[in-house]
Write an enzyme that holds these catalytic residues in place. Structure first.
Site, PDB file in Angstrom:
ATOM      1  CG  LEU A  33     -31.541 -84.536  67.339  1.00 37.34           C
ATOM      2  CD1 LEU A  33     -31.848 -83.106  67.799  1.00 37.34           C
ATOM      3  CD2 LEU A  33     -30.688 -84.498  66.082  1.00 37.34           C
ATOM      4  CG  HIS A  34     -26.391 -89.163  68.490  1.00 40.36           C
ATOM      5  ND1 HIS A  34     -25.256 -88.470  68.174  1.00 40.36           N
ATOM      6  CD2 HIS A  34     -26.814 -89.743  67.335  1.00 40.36           C
ATOM      7  CE1 HIS A  34     -24.967 -88.639  66.898  1.00 40.36           C
ATOM      8  NE2 HIS A  34     -25.907 -89.402  66.359  1.00 40.36           N
ATOM      9  N   GLY A  36     -23.487 -86.572  69.580  1.00 41.00           N
ATOM     10  CA  GLY A  36     -22.723 -86.163  68.393  1.00 41.00           C
ATOM     11  C   GLY A  36     -23.356 -84.914  67.781  1.00 41.00           C
ATOM     12  CG  HIS A  37     -27.233 -85.180  66.018  1.00 39.08           C
ATOM     13  ND1 HIS A  37     -27.726 -86.398  66.409  1.00 39.08           N
ATOM     14  CD2 HIS A  37     -27.142 -85.238  64.666  1.00 39.08           C
ATOM     15  CE1 HIS A  37     -27.940 -87.159  65.346  1.00 39.08           C
ATOM     16  NE2 HIS A  37     -27.584 -86.487  64.271  1.00 39.08           N
ATOM     17  CD  GLN A  61     -29.731 -88.185  53.318  1.00 40.19           C
ATOM     18  OE1 GLN A  61     -29.946 -86.973  53.210  1.00 40.19           O
ATOM     19  NE2 GLN A  61     -28.847 -88.653  54.179  1.00 40.19           N
ATOM     20  N   GLY A 149     -20.343 -83.382  60.872  1.00 38.86           N
ATOM     21  CA  GLY A 149     -19.508 -84.288  61.636  1.00 38.86           C
ATOM     22  C   GLY A 149     -18.502 -85.061  60.787  1.00 38.86           C
ATOM     23  CE  LYS A 151     -21.128 -92.732  62.635  1.00 36.51           C
ATOM     24  NZ  LYS A 151     -22.085 -92.769  61.587  1.00 36.51           N
ATOM     25  NE  ARG A 191     -28.739 -96.110  58.719  1.00 41.38           N
ATOM     26  CZ  ARG A 191     -28.560 -94.997  58.034  1.00 41.38           C
ATOM     27  NH1 ARG A 191     -27.642 -94.150  58.421  1.00 41.38           N
ATOM     28  NH2 ARG A 191     -29.291 -94.718  56.974  1.00 41.38           N
TER      29      ARG A 191
HETATM   30  P1  AMP Z   1     -27.499 -87.278  60.684  1.00 38.64           P
HETATM   31  O1  AMP Z   1     -28.631 -86.879  61.588  1.00 38.64           O
HETATM   32  O2  AMP Z   1     -27.032 -88.669  60.883  1.00 38.64           O
HETATM   33  O3  AMP Z   1     -27.778 -86.924  59.243  1.00 38.64           O
HETATM   34  O4  AMP Z   1     -26.267 -86.376  61.112  1.00 38.64           O
HETATM   35  C1  AMP Z   1     -26.360 -84.981  61.173  1.00 38.64           C
HETATM   36  C2  AMP Z   1     -24.987 -84.423  61.391  1.00 38.64           C
HETATM   37  O5  AMP Z   1     -24.459 -84.935  62.616  1.00 38.64           O
HETATM   38  C3  AMP Z   1     -24.005 -84.824  60.286  1.00 38.64           C
HETATM   39  O6  AMP Z   1     -23.161 -83.712  59.993  1.00 38.64           O
HETATM   40  C4  AMP Z   1     -23.223 -85.934  60.930  1.00 38.64           C
HETATM   41  O7  AMP Z   1     -21.921 -86.103  60.413  1.00 38.64           O
HETATM   42  C5  AMP Z   1     -23.172 -85.469  62.374  1.00 38.64           C
HETATM   43  N1  AMP Z   1     -22.902 -86.583  63.275  1.00 38.64           N
HETATM   44  C6  AMP Z   1     -23.536 -87.795  63.291  1.00 38.64           C
HETATM   45  N2  AMP Z   1     -22.966 -88.597  64.213  1.00 38.64           N
HETATM   46  C7  AMP Z   1     -21.971 -87.890  64.792  1.00 38.64           C
HETATM   47  C8  AMP Z   1     -20.994 -88.178  65.804  1.00 38.64           C
HETATM   48  N3  AMP Z   1     -20.954 -89.353  66.418  1.00 38.64           N
HETATM   49  N4  AMP Z   1     -20.105 -87.215  66.123  1.00 38.64           N
HETATM   50  C9  AMP Z   1     -20.122 -86.003  65.498  1.00 38.64           C
HETATM   51  N5  AMP Z   1     -21.010 -85.675  64.533  1.00 38.64           N
HETATM   52  C10 AMP Z   1     -21.920 -86.600  64.175  1.00 38.64           C
END
Ligand code: AMP
Length: 283
Positions: A33-34, A36-37, A61, A149, A151, A191
């Protein structure tokens, strides 16, 4: 903050006397997590009474098994992060919990055009895997609002379509939250943890190329702008899967702009072994 591993236990908690009348917000993630999450958790907390976050790295996926094996895992840090952010429930299921009938013969969704372009074209089967996990997670949580997101622009459109296909579009409202970026413009992504120092410096070229298109867009032919943006990436050492401009509401690819319709530029490119994706609304 409660950590839950079984869907039955999750249902019990959500249906308990304490929670049964609360509006539920759901933030699905794959961990690492970062901020964005965190922004999605923040949006859910401000719009709903109870925020559920899931952490599940979904094997279905990943079209590339090596990408799945190398997906970053920072689970202890993630749990701490979610606790500090005020998340109410964290759902961390096992692969068996989600795919209890095994992974052979999983259901297929008719995603139509959306699955034939961009990520759909370059990652065959990826969006089927996204829908397979999301339909299970959504049925386990049954949120009022789902936070995702921008993104992952195309993924948001796929999920909106999935909600219609599984007849949950009247029950669950999808909220698309803006992309959170590092100070230099790089879109935050799990990533990014796989980039070395030199790659991390080069990675800024992705948002720069998108910004270049946003600043340069004029009505008429867009081909030269797209080619120039893609070549900026190549000259920074990227192997570009695609750099495309599309209609923002339908994702129909376009090389022409009438000066009015809402457009989005989307790209995916490899920097050595790491594939980065990003997008930007252009007007
Ligand atoms: P992930 O863990 O990559 O599957 O992402 C989980 C959720 O976080 C998804 O809805 C992504 O679109 C969102 N997300 C990932 N990176 C960002 C970001 N930089 N800003 C906003 N949302 C993000």
């Amino acid at each position: 903050m409660n950590i839950i591993r079984k869907a039955t236990e999750l249902k019990e908690q959500l249906n308990s006397n304490e929670n049964k009348n609360k509006s539920i917000g759901f933030v699905p993630t794959m961990g690492a997590l970062h901020n964005g999450h965190l922004s999605l958790i923040g949006a859910s907390k401000s719009d709903t009474d109870l925020t559920v976050c899931s952490i599940f790295v979904n094997p279905a996926q990943f079209n590339d098994p090596k990408d799945y094996e190398k997906y970053p895992n920072t689970i202890e840090k993630d749990v701490q992060f979610l606790k500090e952010a005020g998340t109410d429930l964290v759902f961390i299921p096992s692969v068996m919990e989600i795919y209890s009938d095994g992974s052979a013969n999983l259901e297929q969704y008719d995603l139509g055009y959306l699955e034939t372009i961009l990520e759909g074209e370059y990652r065959p089967g990826h969006f089927q895997g996204v829908c397979q996990v999301m339909s299970r997670l959504l049925r386990a949580v049954m949120p009022h609002q789902l936070f995702m997101g921008q993104k992952d622009y195309q993924q948001c459109m796929v999920i909106q379509k999935l909600l219609r296909l599984i007849h949950l579009d009247q029950t669950i409202s999808l909220q698309v939250c803006p992309t959170v970026r590092e100070a230099d413009g790089l879109a935050m992504s799990s990533r990014n943890l796989r980039l070395n120092e030199q790659e991390r410096k080069k990675a800024v070229a992705v948002s720069k190329a998108l910004q270049f298109v946003k600043e340069g867009i004029k009505p008429g032919d867009l081909t030269r702008l797209e080619i120039e943006a893609a070549s900026q990436l190549s000259s920074n050492g990227f192997k570009v899967d695609y750099f495309e401009i599309a209609q923002a509401d339908s994702l129909v690819l376009t090389n022409e702009w009438n000066g009015k319709s809402k457009l989005v530029a989307l790209t995916a490119a490899f920097l050595n072994q790491v594939r980065l994706i990003d997008n930007m609304l252009l007007n």
